[in-house]
Design a protein around this motif. Structure first.
Motif, PDB file in Angstrom:
ATOM      1  N   VAL A  70      47.404  40.464 -69.480  1.00 29.04           N
ATOM      2  CA  VAL A  70      46.481  41.153 -68.587  1.00 29.04           C
ATOM      3  C   VAL A  70      45.034  40.851 -68.985  1.00 29.04           C
ATOM      4  O   VAL A  70      44.633  41.102 -70.119  1.00 29.04           O
ATOM      5  CB  VAL A  70      46.719  42.683 -68.626  1.00 29.04           C
ATOM      6  N   GLU A  74      36.036  40.522 -66.934  1.00 28.43           N
ATOM      7  CA  GLU A  74      35.386  39.218 -66.904  1.00 28.43           C
ATOM      8  C   GLU A  74      34.200  39.233 -67.854  1.00 28.43           C
ATOM      9  O   GLU A  74      33.804  38.222 -68.380  1.00 28.43           O
ATOM     10  CB  GLU A  74      34.964  38.881 -65.479  1.00 28.43           C
ATOM     11  N   ARG A 110      35.137  43.436 -63.673  1.00 26.59           N
ATOM     12  CA  ARG A 110      36.602  43.374 -63.746  1.00 26.59           C
ATOM     13  C   ARG A 110      37.141  42.411 -62.701  1.00 26.59           C
ATOM     14  O   ARG A 110      36.575  42.305 -61.611  1.00 26.59           O
ATOM     15  CB  ARG A 110      37.189  44.765 -63.527  1.00 26.59           C
ATOM     16  N   PRO A 111      38.250  41.748 -63.024  1.00 26.23           N
ATOM     17  CA  PRO A 111      38.822  40.810 -62.064  1.00 26.23           C
ATOM     18  C   PRO A 111      39.310  41.479 -60.780  1.00 26.23           C
ATOM     19  O   PRO A 111      39.355  40.834 -59.735  1.00 26.23           O
ATOM     20  CB  PRO A 111      40.000  40.174 -62.806  1.00 26.23           C
ATOM     21  N   ASP A 112      39.650  42.769 -60.835  1.00 24.86           N
ATOM     22  CA  ASP A 112      40.159  43.449 -59.647  1.00 24.86           C
ATOM     23  C   ASP A 112      39.043  43.962 -58.732  1.00 24.86           C
ATOM     24  O   ASP A 112      39.319  44.488 -57.655  1.00 24.86           O
ATOM     25  CB  ASP A 112      41.105  44.588 -60.035  1.00 24.86           C
ATOM     26  N   THR A 113      37.772  43.802 -59.157  1.00 25.46           N
ATOM     27  CA  THR A 113      36.635  44.179 -58.316  1.00 25.46           C
ATOM     28  C   THR A 113      35.602  43.052 -58.336  1.00 25.46           C
ATOM     29  O   THR A 113      34.509  43.212 -58.884  1.00 25.46           O
ATOM     30  CB  THR A 113      35.995  45.499 -58.801  1.00 25.46           C
TER      31      THR A 113
END
Length: 147
Positions: A70, A74, A110-113
């Motif tokens: 995981v 970034e 973050r990679p999810d945002t």
């Protein structure tokens, strides 16, 4: 066995309870731009940056060794600094406020945002730490141009 249970109960009762709550601001500015703004805001208050913890780099560097795949961040840094004036004020109100010094502001992406950088700080209980929160909020907002 009874002694072990008593010792365990005391250790649990004595353990600090910290709320995981924080005050955050999001921006479309890049991680590097927010970090630059944060450094300028801290220095602009006449403060010295004591330490920069590169949490994101450490977690990425150790990801495989910990058995994880995981990618959490970034970019993720925590800036530590103190204010003699504000620290004296809050510690004169309650000497136990020493536990909160130095103060920290974090910046993360973050990679999810994607395209969102978050800046923030720990939310303290209302009361004697209010001057610290005011300082941290001023610095965080200034860093992203929301004065």
């Amino acid at each position: 066995m009874k002694t072990l249970l008593c010792a365990t109960a005391l250790a649990v009762a004595a353990a600090p309870a910290f709320a995981a709550e924080s005050v955050t601001y999001e921006t479309e500015q890049s991680f590097d731009d927010v970090v630059f703004g944060l450094e300028a805001a801290i220095l602009g208050q006449g403060l010295v940056i004591d330490h920069v913890s590169h949490v994101g780099d450490m977690l990425e560097r150790t990801r495989e060794a910990t058995g994880s795949d995981v990618v959490l961040f970034e970019g993720a840094d925590i800036y530590s600094f103190c204010s003699a004036t504000v620290s004296r004020q809050v510690m004169e109100a309650d000497p136990m406020n020493i536990v909160h010094c130095p103060y920290h502001v974090f910046v993360m992406t973050r990679p999810d945002t994607p395209g969102v950088t978050t800046i923030g700080y720990r939310d303290f209980a209302d009361g004697s730490m209010d001057p610290v929160e005011e300082l941290l909020d001023t610095i965080a907002r200034e860093a992203i141009g929301r004065e």
